[in-house]
Design a protein around this motif. Structure first.
Motif, mmCIF file in Angstrom:
data_model
loop_
_atom_site.group_PDB
_atom_site.id
_atom_site.type_symbol
_atom_site.label_atom_id
_atom_site.label_comp_id
_atom_site.label_asym_id
_atom_site.label_seq_id
_atom_site.Cartn_x
_atom_site.Cartn_y
_atom_site.Cartn_z
ATOM 1 N N PRO A 1 0.841 -1.205 0.000
ATOM 2 C CA PRO A 1 0.000 0.000 0.000
ATOM 3 C C PRO A 1 0.873 1.252 0.000
ATOM 4 N N LEU A 2 0.564 2.211 -0.866
ATOM 5 C CA LEU A 2 1.397 3.412 -1.037
ATOM 6 C C LEU A 2 0.523 4.646 -1.155
ATOM 7 N N THR A 3 0.484 5.437 -0.107
ATOM 8 C CA THR A 3 -0.269 6.688 -0.098
ATOM 9 C C THR A 3 0.285 7.625 -1.160
ATOM 10 N N GLU B 1 -3.526 2.030 -1.815
ATOM 11 C CA GLU B 1 -3.098 3.049 -0.863
ATOM 12 C C GLU B 1 -4.093 3.091 0.286
ATOM 13 N N ALA B 2 -3.615 3.490 1.461
ATOM 14 C CA ALA B 2 -4.492 3.537 2.626
ATOM 15 C C ALA B 2 -5.693 4.434 2.319
ATOM 16 N N GLN C 1 -6.904 -1.082 1.369
ATOM 17 C CA GLN C 1 -6.355 -0.952 2.727
ATOM 18 C C GLN C 1 -7.211 0.046 3.508
ATOM 19 N N GLY D 1 9.937 -4.433 3.287
ATOM 20 C CA GLY D 1 10.871 -3.498 3.923
ATOM 21 C C GLY D 1 12.249 -3.497 3.316
ATOM 22 N N SER D 2 12.417 -2.712 2.237
ATOM 23 C CA SER D 2 13.714 -2.526 1.579
ATOM 24 C C SER D 2 14.252 -3.814 0.950
ATOM 25 N N GLY E 1 7.264 -1.918 -2.163
ATOM 26 C CA GLY E 1 6.663 -0.588 -2.126
ATOM 27 C C GLY E 1 7.305 0.361 -3.111
ATOM 28 N N ARG E 2 8.343 1.066 -2.653
ATOM 29 C CA ARG E 2 8.938 2.139 -3.462
ATOM 30 C C ARG E 2 9.321 1.723 -4.883
ATOM 31 N N PRO E 3 9.882 0.522 -5.083
ATOM 32 C CA PRO E 3 10.216 0.167 -6.476
ATOM 33 C C PRO E 3 8.995 0.124 -7.403
ATOM 34 N N ILE F 1 6.594 2.316 -7.214
ATOM 35 C CA ILE F 1 6.326 3.711 -7.598
ATOM 36 C C ILE F 1 7.187 4.054 -8.811
ATOM 37 N N LEU G 1 7.159 11.093 -6.250
ATOM 38 C CA LEU G 1 5.836 11.154 -5.613
ATOM 39 C C LEU G 1 4.957 12.238 -6.241
HETATM 40 C C1 FNR Z 1 4.240 3.962 2.319
HETATM 41 N N1 FNR Z 1 3.860 2.911 3.151
HETATM 42 C C2 FNR Z 1 2.539 2.741 3.463
HETATM 43 N N2 FNR Z 1 2.152 1.728 4.284
HETATM 44 C C3 FNR Z 1 0.847 1.490 4.520
HETATM 45 O O1 FNR Z 1 0.521 0.547 5.240
HETATM 46 N N3 FNR Z 1 -0.114 2.263 3.932
HETATM 47 C C4 FNR Z 1 0.187 3.309 3.132
HETATM 48 O O2 FNR Z 1 -0.705 3.964 2.597
HETATM 49 C C5 FNR Z 1 1.554 3.595 2.915
HETATM 50 N N4 FNR Z 1 1.944 4.651 2.161
HETATM 51 C C6 FNR Z 1 3.258 4.843 1.832
HETATM 52 C C7 FNR Z 1 3.608 5.891 0.983
HETATM 53 C C8 FNR Z 1 4.919 6.051 0.594
HETATM 54 C C9 FNR Z 1 5.266 7.163 -0.326
HETATM 55 C C10 FNR Z 1 5.895 5.164 1.070
HETATM 56 C C11 FNR Z 1 7.326 5.295 0.629
HETATM 57 C C12 FNR Z 1 5.558 4.147 1.918
HETATM 58 C C13 FNR Z 1 4.832 1.869 3.522
HETATM 59 C C14 FNR Z 1 4.976 0.834 2.396
HETATM 60 O O3 FNR Z 1 3.791 0.066 2.259
HETATM 61 C C15 FNR Z 1 6.153 -0.151 2.632
HETATM 62 O O4 FNR Z 1 5.952 -0.838 3.834
HETATM 63 C C16 FNR Z 1 7.483 0.563 2.702
HETATM 64 O O5 FNR Z 1 7.639 1.455 1.632
HETATM 65 C C17 FNR Z 1 8.650 -0.441 2.696
HETATM 66 O O6 FNR Z 1 8.683 -1.185 1.512
HETATM 67 P P1 FNR Z 1 9.737 -0.835 0.320
HETATM 68 O O7 FNR Z 1 9.363 0.506 -0.202
HETATM 69 O O8 FNR Z 1 11.096 -0.814 0.954
HETATM 70 O O9 FNR Z 1 9.574 -1.955 -0.655
#
Ligand code: FNR
Ligand code: 8K6
Length: 347
Positions: free
Chosen positions: A25-27, A57-58, A100, A294-295, A316-318, A320, A343
């Motif tokens: 999930p990525l806000t 995304e949440a 989410q 987590g990374s 996550g980030r990859p 995006i 972002l």
């Molecule tokens: C997040 N993360 C996150 N987690 C979650 O539970 N709900 C969310 O909406 C978000 N939003 C969000 C936005 C952005 C811009 C980032 C960078 C991260 C956390 C995400 O789901 C994840 O756990 C972390 O980014 C770690 O994973 P990666 O990026 O290392 O693969």
């Protein structure tokens, strides 16, 4: 190399994922002024449909859950309709998507909902202010009354039902990262003296009530839960928290839900009170399907799955930076590195 990521995975008798890569999930703060998902968001998710499962995304369950600008909701007819466009687009490309479900608790700000109470487990503020809106300092929340808690549980369940109406394949309850449910699970934010505080059983009561209400409404097989036993965001660590998660996780396992998902930014982080990493702790205490995150890269994630550290890998980030992340990994192509400037738009 990363071949094990491309095996299908049966979450249960209802849902089988085409591969083991989950989009975390990525806000993105890109919903419209009524917190309705846009066509651009539908296109963004549809481009990522090759993931075994997308977690949206949440998405806030009701107005006072909002802590960031333009985060989508799942409480109005217009929002449900907007999400239907997203889920149809993902399904048309052969994907699966969970919503989410989010309430930020003390990380909410009345700026976003025209005043009113900020609710949390206890009246303890989180330090700081809303990211990129530094003038909005976090307020001291009101400790939720029993009536507030009952209504919150109902509203979570209604949002889950709305998610199914919007065409989602299921929901992930956001119980992680220092937001409302997590605020009940940690001593830093929960100093209650009633049946929601002090003991592991009491501190788990709200999380389990939300889980049970959602399971009753949409089914255990369509319900996942994200948890942060290691406090790292919007929360201070307390070694007594271990006992809370030691109690909670076997209780969650009894419910036979689709998965538990770690909430952490870097799974190399070690917590003394968990005797190491969040993923190793969860693996020890929770017997069901575990999503690691987590990374990780595809390579390190595939190795962790091969070593049985978890079952599914969330990225996550990859995701995006690379809409075609899954195809790139499958073909052994290099992925573009993420940076925060990305972002600004939905590629
Ligand atoms: C997040 N993360 C996150 N987690 C979650 O539970 N709900 C969310 O909406 C978000 N939003 C969000 C936005 C952005 C811009 C980032 C960078 C991260 C956390 C995400 O789901 C994840 O756990 C972390 O980014 C770690 O994973 P990666 O990026 O290392 O693969
Ligand atoms: C236009 C304002 C945009 C605000 C975006 C906020 C998105 C926050 C979603 C949670 C992700 C937080 C990342 C924090 C990393 C903490 C690592 C210790």
């Amino acid at each position: 190399m990363s071949a094990n990521l491309f095996q299908p995975y049966a979450l249960n008798n209802t849902l089988t994922l085409a591969n083991k890569i989950i989009m975390a999930p990525l806000t993105r703060c890109m919903a419209d002024a009524n917190l309705v998902p846009t066509q651009q968001m539908a296109d963004y998710y549809a481009r990522r449909a090759e993931a075994g499962l997308i977690i949206s995304e949440a998405t806030i369950i009701r107005p006072d859950g909002q802590g960031y600008p333009n985060t989508p909701g799942l409480f109005s007819a217009e929002q449900i309709q907007g999400w239907k466009v997203v889920t149809d687009a993902v399904h048309a490309n052969g994907g699966k998507i969970f919503a989410q479900l989010w309430h930020t608790g003390r990380v909410a700000h009345p700026h976003f909902f025209d005043g009113g109470d900020v609710l949390s487990a206890s009246a303890i503020a989180v330090e700081g202010s809303v990211p990129r809106m530094r003038e909005l300092t976090y307020q001291t929340p009101k400790a939720a009354t029993k009536a507030d808690i009952e209504l919150l549980v109902k509203d979570y369940a209604q949002a889950a039902a709305n998610a199914i109406d919007a065409g989602f394949d299921g929901v992930e309850i956001h119980g992680a990262n220092g937001y409302l449910i997590d605020q009940f699970l940690h001593h830093d934010s929960n100093r209650r003296e009633d049946e929601y505080g002090q003991t592991p059983e009491n501190m788990s009561r709200f999380a389990l009530a939300v889980l049970d209400a959602i399971v009753a409404r949409i089914g255990a097989e369509r319900t996942g839960l994200r948890l942060s036993p290691g406090a790292y965001f919007n929360m201070a660590a307390d070694k007594r928290d271990r006992a809370v998660f030691d109690y909670l996780l076997p209780e969650v396992a009894k419910r036979d839900i689709a998965f538990v998902h770690a909430g952490i930014f870097d799974d190399a982080m070690e917590f003394d009170y968990l005797d190491g990493r969040v993923s190793s702790y969860l693996r020890q205490v929770y017997t069901g399907t575990l999503v690691g995150v987590g990374s990780y890269t595809a390579q390190t994630g595939a190795e962790a799955i091969a070593a049985n550290k978890f079952d599914l890998l969330a990225i996550g980030r990859p995701f995006i930076a690379n809409p075609d992340y899954v195809a790139k990994v499958r073909q052994g192509e290099a992925v573009v590195d993420y940076n925060d400037a990305m972002l600004a738009e939905l590629i």
